[in-house]
Design a protein around this motif. Structure first.
Motif, short mmCIF file in Angstrom:
data_model
loop_
_atom_site.label_atom_id
_atom_site.label_comp_id
_atom_site.label_asym_id
_atom_site.label_seq_id
_atom_site.Cartn_x
_atom_site.Cartn_y
_atom_site.Cartn_z
N UNK A 4 -35.04 -89.48 20.92
CA UNK A 4 -34.83 -90.82 20.36
C UNK A 4 -34.52 -90.67 18.88
N UNK A 5 -33.49 -91.37 18.45
CA UNK A 5 -33.14 -91.36 17.02
C UNK A 5 -33.52 -92.72 16.45
N UNK A 6 -34.48 -92.71 15.53
CA UNK A 6 -34.97 -93.96 14.93
C UNK A 6 -34.13 -94.25 13.70
N UNK A 7 -33.34 -95.33 13.76
CA UNK A 7 -32.43 -95.65 12.66
C UNK A 7 -31.02 -95.29 13.07
N UNK A 8 -30.14 -96.29 13.13
CA UNK A 8 -28.77 -96.03 13.59
C UNK A 8 -27.77 -96.30 12.47
N UNK A 9 -28.12 -95.90 11.25
CA UNK A 9 -27.19 -95.99 10.11
C UNK A 9 -26.24 -94.80 10.13
N UNK A 10 -25.69 -94.46 8.95
CA UNK A 10 -24.68 -93.40 8.89
C UNK A 10 -25.24 -92.06 9.40
N UNK A 11 -26.40 -91.67 8.87
CA UNK A 11 -26.98 -90.38 9.28
C UNK A 11 -27.44 -90.42 10.74
N UNK A 12 -28.01 -91.55 11.15
CA UNK A 12 -28.48 -91.71 12.53
C UNK A 12 -27.32 -91.58 13.52
N UNK A 13 -26.21 -92.23 13.21
CA UNK A 13 -25.05 -92.16 14.12
C UNK A 13 -24.45 -90.75 14.15
N UNK A 14 -24.47 -90.11 12.99
CA UNK A 14 -23.95 -88.73 12.93
C UNK A 14 -24.74 -87.84 13.89
N UNK A 46 -11.59 -84.58 12.35
CA UNK A 46 -10.67 -85.72 12.40
C UNK A 46 -10.74 -86.48 13.71
N UNK A 47 -11.44 -85.93 14.72
CA UNK A 47 -11.53 -86.62 16.01
C UNK A 47 -12.55 -87.75 15.95
N UNK A 48 -12.25 -88.82 16.70
CA UNK A 48 -13.18 -89.96 16.70
C UNK A 48 -14.14 -89.84 17.87
N UNK A 49 -15.40 -90.15 17.64
CA UNK A 49 -16.40 -90.25 18.72
C UNK A 49 -16.77 -91.72 18.80
N UNK A 50 -16.45 -92.37 19.91
CA UNK A 50 -16.76 -93.79 20.08
C UNK A 50 -17.51 -93.98 21.39
N UNK A 51 -18.80 -94.30 21.30
CA UNK A 51 -19.56 -94.53 22.54
C UNK A 51 -20.64 -95.56 22.27
N UNK A 52 -20.97 -96.32 23.29
CA UNK A 52 -22.13 -97.21 23.20
C UNK A 52 -23.31 -96.47 23.80
N UNK A 53 -24.29 -96.15 22.99
CA UNK A 53 -25.44 -95.38 23.50
C UNK A 53 -26.62 -96.32 23.74
N UNK A 54 -27.48 -95.95 24.70
CA UNK A 54 -28.63 -96.83 25.01
C UNK A 54 -29.60 -96.95 23.84
N UNK A 55 -30.35 -98.03 23.82
CA UNK A 55 -31.32 -98.23 22.73
C UNK A 55 -32.64 -98.80 23.25
N UNK A 66 -38.27 -85.24 21.21
CA UNK A 66 -38.03 -85.29 19.76
C UNK A 66 -37.82 -86.74 19.34
N UNK A 67 -38.46 -87.12 18.25
CA UNK A 67 -38.15 -88.41 17.61
C UNK A 67 -37.58 -88.07 16.24
N UNK A 68 -36.28 -88.33 16.08
CA UNK A 68 -35.62 -88.00 14.81
C UNK A 68 -35.55 -89.28 13.98
N UNK A 69 -36.22 -89.28 12.84
CA UNK A 69 -36.31 -90.49 12.01
C UNK A 69 -35.28 -90.36 10.88
N UNK A 70 -34.22 -91.15 10.97
CA UNK A 70 -33.15 -91.05 9.97
C UNK A 70 -33.12 -92.26 9.04
#
Ligand code: KPL
Length: 297
Positions: A4-14, A46-55, A66-70
């Motif tokens: 689980x990634x806590x926080x879906x900002x720039x770093x979280x999405x990366x 340069x490639x785009x990653x576009x996906x809707x991930x569960x939350x 793992x809980x990654x807190x971004x």
């Protein structure tokens, strides 16, 4: 692995995009739950990653290894504390943010905790996250339960290299703190990209020398010149980037100054050291925050 990634900002999405592409079963966790987390990242190739991930699936959270807190340092306490009782006791909690001091605010808990710092640079452009510069992520244990788990660095490295394991993470965190004490407030004051700070070297040097004094008092063997070389390297490596503090101030958001320069000043005070230039920078950024908070209220 369930992550689980806590926080879906720039770093979280990366990290969400990198971990998902590495084959992990990932979800995002958002403060305001939404049916899914749109992850749109333009990768370094340069490639785009576009996906809707569960939350915000509580069963996924409870089974997460793992809980990654971004989140930003100042958001960690309010976001993490309500989740702690829902985590598996073995779930590894990774704190990934600029600055120091967030962990000291948390209550005691049994899960292994790691702190990491990264020099990967990512920024938001509309609804897209641009991965602007590759960097290195340094990770290490911050409690006894985390010490045997160095393999976590390999898991992260496989998804988004480079990742380096440190049995003692504190020197790496202090070096990154030095970088953030210099680049972040200065980029706000001079309204510039990180690379443009090369034009203000006397100021860069003055701040770095003050940080080095505190690091030496804390028992880290570093010289002001070595630290300056490191800061200048990061200025070059992230030359095209606008620092996170620049972006926060431009968007009139709360900054991480309390956990960056604020933390430095608190440690300096413990050693009886005064830091005139860092104090001035701290006051300037706080005034900017107060001004826009006043304007919006
Ligand atoms: O950490 C950063 C930030 O902007 O917060 C640096 C490394 C300075 C990259 O911009």
């Amino acid at each position: 692995m369930k992550i689980t990634v806590l926080g879906c900002g720039a770093l979280g999405q990366l990290w969400l995009s990198a971990l998902e592409q590495a084959g992990h079963d990932v979800q995002g966790w958002m403060r305001v739950p939404q049916p899914y987390c749109p992850v749109n990242v333009i990768q370094l190739n340069g490639l785009a990653y576009n996906r809707n991930l569960p939350t915000n699936d509580t069963a996924h959270l409870a089974a997460s290894e793992i809980l990654l807190v971004t989140l930003k340092a100042w958001q960690v306490y309010n976001a993490l504390v309500p989740l702690l009782s829902q985590l598996d006791p073995e779930c590894r909690i990774i704190l990934m943010h600029n600055g120091m001091g967030s962990q000291g605010e948390l209550p005691a808990f049994e899960q292994p905790v790691f702190q990491c710092v990264t020099t990967h640079a990512a920024r938001r452009d509309g609804s897209t996250i641009l991965h602007v510069a590759a960097g290195t992520t340094h990770i290490g244990p911050t409690n006894i339960a985390a010490r045997p788990h160095s393999e976590i660095a390999d898991t992260l490295h496989h998804a988004l290299p480079d990742v380096a394991w440190h049995d003692d993470i504190m020197p790496a965190i202090w070096k990154k703190l030095a970088v953030n004490c210099v680049i972040n407030p200065l980029s706000v004051i001079y309204l510039c990209r990180n690379g443009d700070l090369q034009r203000y070297m006397p100021h860069v040097e003055q701040i770095t020398r003050e940080v080095a004094r505190v690091m030496e008092a804390e028992g880290y063997s570093t010289s002001a010149d070595t630290l300056l070389r490191y800061v200048v390297d990061i200025i070059h490596l992230t030359a095209d980037n606008y620092s996170s503090m620049y972006q926060d101030v431009a968007a009139q958001r709360h900054t991480e100054i309390d956990y960056i320069t604020g933390y430095l000043l608190r440690r300096a005070r413990k050693h009886g050291i005064t830091l005139p230039e860092n104090t001035r920078l701290f006051d300037t950024i706080k005034r900017k925050e107060q001004n826009y908070e006043r304007l919006s209220s």
